[in-house]
Motif scaffolding. Structure first.
Motif, short mmCIF file in Angstrom:
data_model
loop_
_atom_site.label_atom_id
_atom_site.label_comp_id
_atom_site.label_asym_id
_atom_site.label_seq_id
_atom_site.Cartn_x
_atom_site.Cartn_y
_atom_site.Cartn_z
N THR A 34 -43.15 16.98 -15.16
CA THR A 34 -42.31 15.79 -15.35
C THR A 34 -42.99 14.83 -16.32
OG1 THR A 34 -41.39 16.01 -13.13
CG2 THR A 34 -41.17 13.86 -14.19
N GLN A 35 -44.26 14.60 -16.11
CA GLN A 35 -45.00 13.72 -17.00
C GLN A 35 -45.03 14.30 -18.41
OE1 GLN A 35 -48.98 12.84 -15.74
NE2 GLN A 35 -49.38 11.50 -17.45
N ASP A 36 -45.30 15.59 -18.53
CA ASP A 36 -45.33 16.25 -19.85
C ASP A 36 -43.98 16.14 -20.55
OD1 ASP A 36 -47.96 16.91 -19.46
OD2 ASP A 36 -47.57 19.01 -18.93
N THR A 37 -42.91 16.17 -19.79
CA THR A 37 -41.57 16.03 -20.37
C THR A 37 -41.44 14.70 -21.10
OG1 THR A 37 -40.58 17.41 -18.65
CG2 THR A 37 -39.10 15.93 -19.83
N PHE A 38 -41.85 13.63 -20.45
CA PHE A 38 -41.73 12.31 -21.07
C PHE A 38 -42.75 12.12 -22.19
CE2 PHE A 38 -39.30 11.77 -17.23
CZ PHE A 38 -38.24 11.00 -17.66
N VAL A 39 -43.91 12.72 -22.05
CA VAL A 39 -44.89 12.66 -23.14
C VAL A 39 -44.35 13.37 -24.37
CG1 VAL A 39 -47.17 13.47 -23.87
CG2 VAL A 39 -46.90 12.41 -21.64
N ARG A 40 -43.69 14.49 -24.16
CA ARG A 40 -43.09 15.23 -25.27
C ARG A 40 -42.05 14.38 -25.98
NH1 ARG A 40 -42.44 21.14 -25.62
NH2 ARG A 40 -44.53 21.03 -24.75
N VAL A 41 -41.23 13.66 -25.23
CA VAL A 41 -40.21 12.80 -25.84
C VAL A 41 -40.86 11.63 -26.57
CG1 VAL A 41 -38.26 11.25 -25.36
CG2 VAL A 41 -38.41 13.45 -24.20
N LEU A 42 -41.94 11.08 -25.99
CA LEU A 42 -42.65 10.00 -26.67
C LEU A 42 -43.28 10.47 -27.98
CD1 LEU A 42 -44.49 8.10 -23.81
CD2 LEU A 42 -42.90 7.13 -25.44
N ALA A 43 -43.88 11.66 -27.92
CA ALA A 43 -44.57 12.19 -29.10
C ALA A 43 -43.61 12.56 -30.21
CB ALA A 43 -45.41 13.39 -28.71
N LYS A 44 -42.48 13.13 -29.84
CA LYS A 44 -41.51 13.56 -30.84
C LYS A 44 -40.10 13.32 -30.32
CE LYS A 44 -40.33 17.28 -33.91
NZ LYS A 44 -40.44 18.69 -34.21
N PRO A 45 -39.59 12.14 -30.57
CA PRO A 45 -38.24 11.84 -30.10
C PRO A 45 -37.22 12.75 -30.80
CG PRO A 45 -39.29 9.89 -31.05
CD PRO A 45 -40.20 11.03 -31.26
N PRO A 46 -36.07 12.97 -30.17
CA PRO A 46 -35.07 13.84 -30.78
C PRO A 46 -34.53 13.23 -32.07
CG PRO A 46 -34.16 12.73 -28.88
CD PRO A 46 -35.63 12.41 -28.90
N ALA A 47 -34.14 14.11 -32.96
CA ALA A 47 -33.56 13.65 -34.22
C ALA A 47 -32.23 12.97 -33.95
CB ALA A 47 -33.38 14.83 -35.16
N ALA A 48 -31.91 12.03 -34.78
CA ALA A 48 -30.62 11.34 -34.64
C ALA A 48 -29.51 12.35 -34.88
CB ALA A 48 -30.54 10.20 -35.64
N THR A 49 -28.57 12.38 -33.98
CA THR A 49 -27.47 13.34 -34.09
C THR A 49 -26.16 12.60 -34.27
OG1 THR A 49 -27.17 13.37 -31.72
CG2 THR A 49 -28.63 15.04 -32.64
N THR A 50 -25.23 13.28 -34.80
CA THR A 50 -23.90 12.68 -34.91
C THR A 50 -23.17 12.92 -33.62
OG1 THR A 50 -23.06 14.71 -35.88
CG2 THR A 50 -23.80 13.02 -37.40
N GLY A 51 -22.38 12.00 -33.22
CA GLY A 51 -21.62 12.15 -31.98
C GLY A 51 -22.42 11.64 -30.79
N THR A 52 -21.98 11.99 -29.59
CA THR A 52 -22.61 11.54 -28.35
C THR A 52 -23.77 12.46 -28.00
OG1 THR A 52 -20.44 10.83 -27.63
CG2 THR A 52 -22.14 10.93 -25.97
N HIS A 53 -24.89 11.86 -27.62
CA HIS A 53 -26.06 12.62 -27.20
C HIS A 53 -26.39 12.25 -25.77
CE1 HIS A 53 -29.57 15.06 -27.92
NE2 HIS A 53 -30.31 14.14 -27.35
N ASN A 54 -26.74 13.22 -24.95
CA ASN A 54 -26.99 13.00 -23.54
C ASN A 54 -28.49 13.08 -23.26
OD1 ASN A 54 -27.12 13.01 -20.79
ND2 ASN A 54 -25.50 14.53 -20.50
N PRO A 55 -29.20 11.94 -23.14
CA PRO A 55 -30.64 11.95 -22.90
C PRO A 55 -31.03 12.68 -21.61
CG PRO A 55 -29.94 9.76 -23.53
CD PRO A 55 -28.71 10.58 -23.30
N LYS A 56 -30.24 12.56 -20.56
CA LYS A 56 -30.54 13.22 -19.29
C LYS A 56 -30.57 14.73 -19.50
CE LYS A 56 -28.91 13.71 -14.55
NZ LYS A 56 -27.91 13.30 -13.57
N ALA A 57 -29.58 15.27 -20.17
CA ALA A 57 -29.54 16.71 -20.42
C ALA A 57 -30.72 17.14 -21.28
CB ALA A 57 -28.22 17.09 -21.10
#
Length: 167
Positions: A34-57
């Protein structure tokens, strides 16, 4: 929904950890992933996408991939649980060959440095340091004053430190 990591962590971390535990991970392993999941997002956030993006998913997808990677590693590495007493018996209590050689070299240097001392100084040092005699006992046996015995022993220490270094 924005990528506010603090808010996402507060909102989803416990659920992600529960999901990982339901999938067979221990509580500690689930917390780590769980901690590694959030570290991964902090280190490399997802690219901006067109349309709706679901952070939970997205977070669940990362945690699932990390869990799969961990399970693959666990299958490759064979681990054996041993009790702490048994683990202590695995370590060899004997010194390493390098430590033995170093100790022998130090001993030879010390022996050589002692041989370089005047007879009376060497005897005073050996009686005090090796024979565990007090300064007064050394002085009485060598028939000198306690102050002179202390000076001889001090001179021996100085000579040894100069020739051998700290020991």
């Amino acid at each position: 929904m924005s990528w506010d990591i603090k808010m996402l962590f507060r909102r989803h971390a416990l659920d992600i950890a529960r999901s990982l535990k339901r999938n067979g991970l221990s509580e500690d392993a689930a917390a780590d992933i769980t901690q590694d999941t959030f570290v991964r997002v902090l280190a490399k956030p997802p690219a901006a996408t067109t349309g709706t993006h679901n952070p939970k998913a997205y977070l669940y997808k990362i945690s699932r991939n990390l869990r799969i990677n961990q399970q693959k590693r666990e299958r490759l590495i064979e681990t054996v649980d041993i009790e702490s007493d048994a683990a202590q018996n695995l370590a060899d209590p004997a010194p390493s060959p390098e430590a033995v050689v170093y100790s022998r070299q130090c001993l030879a240097q010390t022996h050589q440095a002692l041989a370089e001392l005047p007879e009376r100084t060497r005897r005073a040092f050996e009686m005090h340091r090796l024979g565990e005699r007090t300064l007064n006992e050394v002085a009485q046996e060598l028939e000198i004053s306690t102050t002179r015995a202390w000076m001889l022993i001090r001179d021996a220490y100085k000579h040894l430190l100069a020739r051998v270094g700290e020991f």
